[in-house]
Scaffold this motif. Structure first.
Motif, short mmCIF file in Angstrom:
data_model
loop_
_atom_site.label_atom_id
_atom_site.label_comp_id
_atom_site.label_asym_id
_atom_site.label_seq_id
_atom_site.Cartn_x
_atom_site.Cartn_y
_atom_site.Cartn_z
N ASN A 49 0.96 -1.68 0.12
CA ASN A 49 0.22 -0.11 0.62
C ASN A 49 1.40 1.27 -0.04
O ASN A 49 0.30 2.20 -1.00
N ALA A 50 2.02 0.99 0.56
CA ALA A 50 3.45 2.08 0.59
C ALA A 50 3.47 2.25 -0.86
O ALA A 50 4.67 3.40 -0.94
N GLY A 51 3.73 1.06 -1.18
CA GLY A 51 4.34 1.57 -3.04
C GLY A 51 5.75 0.91 -2.94
O GLY A 51 6.70 1.22 -3.45
N LEU A 52 6.47 -0.03 -1.68
CA LEU A 52 7.03 -1.05 -1.88
C LEU A 52 6.72 -2.18 -2.50
O LEU A 52 5.92 -2.64 -3.29
N ASP A 53 8.31 -2.00 -3.21
CA ASP A 53 8.60 -4.34 -3.90
C ASP A 53 8.65 -4.73 -3.03
O ASP A 53 8.43 -5.95 -3.46
N GLY A 54 9.14 -4.58 -1.38
CA GLY A 54 9.84 -5.69 -0.98
C GLY A 54 10.24 -5.21 1.03
O GLY A 54 10.78 -3.98 0.29
N LEU A 55 10.22 -6.07 1.38
CA LEU A 55 11.05 -5.30 2.78
C LEU A 55 12.06 -6.93 2.79
O LEU A 55 12.39 -7.98 3.21
N ILE A 56 13.64 -5.98 3.71
CA ILE A 56 14.16 -6.84 3.44
C ILE A 56 14.41 -6.61 5.67
O ILE A 56 14.92 -5.35 5.53
N PHE A 57 14.45 -7.42 5.92
CA PHE A 57 14.98 -7.71 7.74
C PHE A 57 15.79 -8.46 8.13
O PHE A 57 16.35 -9.68 7.76
N LEU A 132 12.18 -9.64 -8.06
CA LEU A 132 11.96 -8.12 -8.43
C LEU A 132 11.86 -8.22 -10.61
O LEU A 132 12.28 -9.17 -10.61
N ALA A 133 11.25 -7.72 -11.52
CA ALA A 133 10.65 -7.15 -12.27
C ALA A 133 12.39 -6.76 -12.70
O ALA A 133 12.70 -6.10 -12.69
N PRO A 134 12.78 -7.12 -13.78
CA PRO A 134 14.05 -6.88 -14.31
C PRO A 134 13.69 -5.22 -15.35
O PRO A 134 12.13 -5.20 -15.22
N ASP A 135 14.52 -4.54 -15.13
CA ASP A 135 14.85 -3.78 -15.55
C ASP A 135 13.73 -2.67 -14.83
O ASP A 135 13.17 -1.64 -15.34
N THR A 136 13.61 -2.35 -13.52
CA THR A 136 12.81 -2.06 -12.69
C THR A 136 13.15 -0.86 -11.87
O THR A 136 14.50 -1.70 -11.78
N HIS A 137 12.92 0.01 -11.47
CA HIS A 137 13.58 1.07 -10.51
C HIS A 137 12.90 0.50 -9.41
O HIS A 137 12.04 1.65 -8.62
N PRO A 138 13.25 -0.38 -8.05
CA PRO A 138 12.13 -0.68 -7.03
C PRO A 138 11.82 -0.04 -6.17
O PRO A 138 13.42 1.00 -5.96
N THR A 139 11.77 -0.20 -5.37
CA THR A 139 11.86 0.38 -4.46
C THR A 139 12.10 -0.60 -2.21
O THR A 139 10.48 -1.29 -2.46
N ILE A 140 12.79 -0.74 -1.63
CA ILE A 140 12.88 -1.50 -0.85
C ILE A 140 12.33 -1.40 0.11
O ILE A 140 13.52 -0.38 0.66
N GLY A 141 12.21 -1.53 1.55
CA GLY A 141 12.18 -0.90 2.89
C GLY A 141 13.15 -2.05 3.82
O GLY A 141 12.98 -3.18 3.42
N LEU A 142 14.17 -1.61 3.75
CA LEU A 142 15.01 -2.12 4.65
C LEU A 142 14.80 -2.08 5.98
O LEU A 142 14.62 -1.56 6.54
N GLY A 143 15.59 -3.21 6.64
CA GLY A 143 15.38 -2.87 8.37
C GLY A 143 16.20 -2.52 9.02
O GLY A 143 17.12 -2.27 7.95
N ALA A 148 25.53 -1.87 8.13
CA ALA A 148 26.27 -1.09 6.82
C ALA A 148 26.68 -1.87 5.81
O ALA A 148 26.45 -2.13 4.49
N ASP A 149 27.54 -3.38 6.08
CA ASP A 149 27.84 -4.32 5.60
C ASP A 149 27.31 -4.70 5.22
O ASP A 149 27.72 -6.03 4.54
N HIS A 150 26.23 -5.44 5.27
CA HIS A 150 25.20 -6.11 4.73
C HIS A 150 24.10 -4.90 3.90
O HIS A 150 23.78 -4.67 2.65
N VAL A 151 23.84 -3.55 4.72
CA VAL A 151 23.18 -2.29 3.30
C VAL A 151 23.51 -2.12 1.95
O VAL A 151 22.72 -2.07 1.44
#
Length: 403
Positions: A49-57, A132-143, A148-151
């Motif tokens: 609903n917020a327009g995100l393509d996924g979440l990673i925690f 993720l679909a190829p050639d897109t500009h996704p927005t992902i929410g990170l936990g 930083a070594d993972h982000v």
């Protein structure tokens, strides 16, 4: 104040010595699997609903909220990936830590588990699981707990933009469900039982450390799985919110700030503060102390009474602060009025100036104004409250007067 995983301080101020130890998190301390499955669905829906393509925690309180897992894998990536295209979430973890899955609800959830071994690239696995679909500009929410070594490698592979997941899901995390409120209520009742014994512990000739040792025992005896923090601040030590406890010997008439908390039940936290007089109030003959404490009591009570849906977090802080300031102690109130509590001792909502967040039913937080006369004494009163449909429920109910 805090846990082995992350130290949390009263109103975000100070470290303390950890006397207790964190026990293993067993499945009997989990909610039913259906609770976590519902939370996963809620998270995916809110992100979509917020327009995100996924979440990673990563690991930590957010992962525990969604899966019941407190797994700790050090520098290796462990992550929960939640796509927003309707496909199944994926949990990736190092193969060396796969045994810890049994301590969570994950085996009972509709979640794909993918192990990896040293030499594999877990960041590739994580991004692939977003579908993720190829050639897109996704927005992902990170936990919030991803380092930083993972982000940085995740951002490189995502190729789009990233946002803080907690910002998008803050209502999900902040608004406690009934089972969470029950857990917080039980934790508060347990710490209240400890406070009932405190006046007898504060005897002349004993040290702060002696009292802290007794409190450590009582916190565990009253059902906590772990002791998160213990503060015993007598006389001038009580004027230092950074204080934990020391070898200072208590004297009759000393003002003592006692602030304690632990981890209870399904890993929810207790947190409460009361202020005492060694030997009882009859041993204290300084009228300035009585006057100061009367102001503090009024400020704390007024702030609690003002909590209801529709008011802002900063307005609660302002009510307590105005009373203290008008009485001439404004410069001695040196921290925010409160902090949220749940799977972390400190989380949103923060009750402080500048936080325009509107309070809603289910939000749980502390109300803990304090007055600190540097070099002499301090005082703080803290209760955990939960916003209801018409006001708030106070979870801590031991006497708030000087004892």
């Amino acid at each position: 104040r805090g846990r082995h995983r992350r130290l949390n301080y009263p109103c975000g101020l100070h470290p303390c010595h950890m006397m207790g130890h964190m026990s293993e998190h067993h499945t009997e301390h989990l909610f039913p699997a259906s609770v976590y499955q519902h939370r996963l669905t809620q998270a995916a829906t809110a992100a979509r609903n917020a327009g995100l393509d996924g979440l990673i925690f990563g690991t930590g309180a957010e992962l525990a909220y969604l899966t019941g897992s407190w797994i700790s894998t050090h520098e290796r990536l462990t992550a929960l990936i939640i796509p927003t295209d309707g496909s199944e979430p994926t949990f990736i973890l190092p193969a060396v830590d796969r045994g810890d899955l049994a301590l969570s609800a994950i085996p009972e959830l509709t979640v794909t588990v993918r192990g990896w071994v040293d030499g594999d690239n877990p960041h590739d696995l994580a991004v692939k699981a977003l579908h993720l679909a190829p050639d897109t500009h996704p927005t992902i929410g990170l936990g919030s707990s991803l380092t930083a070594d993972h982000v940085l490698p995740l951002q490189q592979r995502i190729g789009g933009s990233t946002v803080l997941a907690a910002t998008v899901l803050k209502e999900l995390f902040m608004r406690k469900a009934e089972e969470e409120i029950t857990a917080l209520r039980n934790a508060a009742a347990a710490i209240d039982r400890v406070f009932a014994a405190v006046p007898k512990l504060l005897q002349p000739g004993r040290s702060e450390q002696d009292v802290a040792r007794d409190l450590n025992y009582l916190i565990l005896k009253e059902g906590h799985a772990a002791v998160d923090f213990i503060i015993v601040g007598s006389a001038a030590n009580g004027a230092n919110p950074h204080h934990s406890y020391s070898d200072r010997i208590l004297k009759a008439g000393d003002v003592v700030v006692v602030d304690i908390g632990g981890t209870y039940g399904p890993n929810y936290h207790s947190d409460c503060t009361r202020t005492f007089i060694v030997g009882g109030p009859e041993e204290q003959h300084n009228p300035d102390i009585a006057a100061m404490y009367n102001v503090l009591e009024r400020a704390q009570a007024a702030a609690v009474a003002a909590v209801k849906p529709g008011v802002t977090a900063e307005s609660i802080d302002r009510i307590a602060r105005n009373i203290i300031t008008e009485a001439g102690y404004g410069e001695q109130f040196i921290h925010r009025t409160g902090h949220g509590i749940g799977l972390s001792t400190h989380e949103e909502p923060f009750i402080m100036e500048g936080n325009h967040l509107t309070l809603e039913p289910g939000m749980a937080f502390s109300i803990e104004p304090g007055i600190y006369i540097e070099g002499q004494y301090g005082a703080r009163i803290e209760d955990i409250v939960v916003v209801t449909e018409t006001g708030c429920e106070t979870l801590n109910n031991q006497p708030r007067s000087l004892q």
